[in-house]
Each structure stands twice: as C-alpha cells, then as structure tokens.
Write a protein that holds these residues in place. Structure first.
Motif, short mmCIF file in Angstrom:
data_model
loop_
_atom_site.label_atom_id
_atom_site.label_comp_id
_atom_site.label_asym_id
_atom_site.label_seq_id
_atom_site.Cartn_x
_atom_site.Cartn_y
_atom_site.Cartn_z
N SER A 74 -7.43 8.30 -1.10
CA SER A 74 -7.68 8.25 0.35
C SER A 74 -9.09 7.77 0.69
N GLU A 131 -12.02 5.29 2.05
CA GLU A 131 -12.21 4.28 3.10
C GLU A 131 -13.26 3.25 2.68
N THR A 132 -14.05 3.60 1.66
CA THR A 132 -15.06 2.68 1.13
C THR A 132 -15.02 2.74 -0.40
N ASN A 186 -5.52 2.94 -1.27
CA ASN A 186 -6.52 3.66 -0.49
C ASN A 186 -6.52 3.04 0.91
N GLN A 187 -7.60 3.27 1.66
CA GLN A 187 -7.73 2.66 2.98
C GLN A 187 -9.03 1.85 3.06
N GLU A 239 -11.49 -1.09 3.59
CA GLU A 239 -11.44 -2.25 4.49
C GLU A 239 -12.33 -3.39 4.03
N ASN A 258 -4.40 -1.68 0.26
CA ASN A 258 -5.58 -1.24 0.99
C ASN A 258 -5.57 -1.97 2.34
#
Length: 177
Positions: free
Chosen positions: A32, A34-35, A55-56, A58, A78
């Motif tokens: 999970s 974000e980076t 994951n997320q 970006e 992602n």
C-alpha cells in the motif's frame, strides 16, 4: 529498555561500524505504498532486483535511477503515469515490468538500456513507441497488450532477437514491413 539498546538490537553490528550491507533484492509488493521507500537508496550500489508490485505509487524519484546494478525493475499495478528519461541510466536493466499503470509513452532514450531483454507494458495508454525503442536489440520478449497502440515504428523489424511479441487489444491497423 533504552532507545539506544533497542536500536543496536535491530541494526546488525557491521552497519554500526559503517560497512554497507550487500542487499541485492528488495520486495515491497502489496505494501500500500504511495511513494518509493527512501530506504531503497541505502542500497543503490548493490541493488539488482526491485519489486514494487501492486501499490499506489504515482511517480518515480530521480534517485531510483542511480541504482546502477539494477537488472530487474518490477512495478506493475501502480498509478505511474510517466516513465522518466532517467531510466536511460539503468544500463544493466534486463527486465522491466510496468504493466497496469497509466504510462502514456516511453522516453526516446530508453534506447540506452542496451541489455533490456524483457519489457512488460500491457494495460497502459501507450499510443506509440518511440523510434529509440527499435534500438533495444537485446529485446527477446515484448508485451504490449491492451495498450491503445496505433502504430509501431517503421524500423521495428530491427528487433531480430524478439521471440515473443504480444500486441492483443490495440488500435493497430497495419504492421511495418
């Protein structure tokens, strides 16, 4: 227990003496995130495989492309929209998986990844491949399914080592000679 003794128990002694641990593979899949974790950069001189699947994430930090020994970079599923031009710094990269992201194009200078053999980029809104892609002469497997491709570069036939080419569910109307 004091903070100091707790820290000493978590960190191996060789790290306290300033020696670098030779970590070659890291897996941050399904975390999970974000980076991209900054801890990765502690091993930029030894890291060979990095897994950031599902994951997320970006965006990819510039420092990631300082990992000179990286030969497998796996980041499917992602929210990455840009594959930075700095990918050209990964001269030992053999396998790249960026499937199931939001990548719209490959940078022209991906051609500098001369040993790149496997690219999995399916399920991305990639309308076209740059001409530089045809200079990846070590490419043996290319997966670009469901990628909105409208055409392939004219010199696509230069990829003579290509054994597997998957182009299902695209907008291709013709193939280059």
């Amino acid at each position: 227990m004091s903070k100091r003794s707790f820290f000493v128990r978590l960190v191996p002694c060789r790290c306290l003496r300033g020696e670098e641990e030779a970590v070659t593979s890291l897996d941050y899949s399904h975390c999970s995130l974000e980076t991209v974790p900054k801890e990765i950069f502690n091993f930029e001189k030894t890291l060979q495989e990095l897994y950031l699947d599902a994951n997320q994430i970006e965006e990819l930090p510039k420092q990631l492309f300082n990992c000179q020994l990286l030969n497998r970079l796996s980041m499917p599923d992602n929210d990455i929209s840009v594959l930075p031009a700095a990918i050209a710094n990964l001269i030992n990269l053999r396998e790249l998986d960026v499937s199931k992201n939001s990548i719209q194009e490959f940078p022209e200078n991906i051609k500098n990844c001369k040993v790149l053999a496997i690219v999995e980029a399916s399920v991305n809104p990639i309308a076209k491949l740059p001409e530089g892609f045809t200079q990846l002469l070590s490419l043996t497997q290319l997966y670009l399914n469901d990628a909105f491709l409208e055409f392939l570069p004219a010199s696509f036939g230069r990829l003579t080592k290509l054994q597997i080419l998957e182009l299902r569910e695209n907008q291709l109307k013709m193939l280059p000679k």
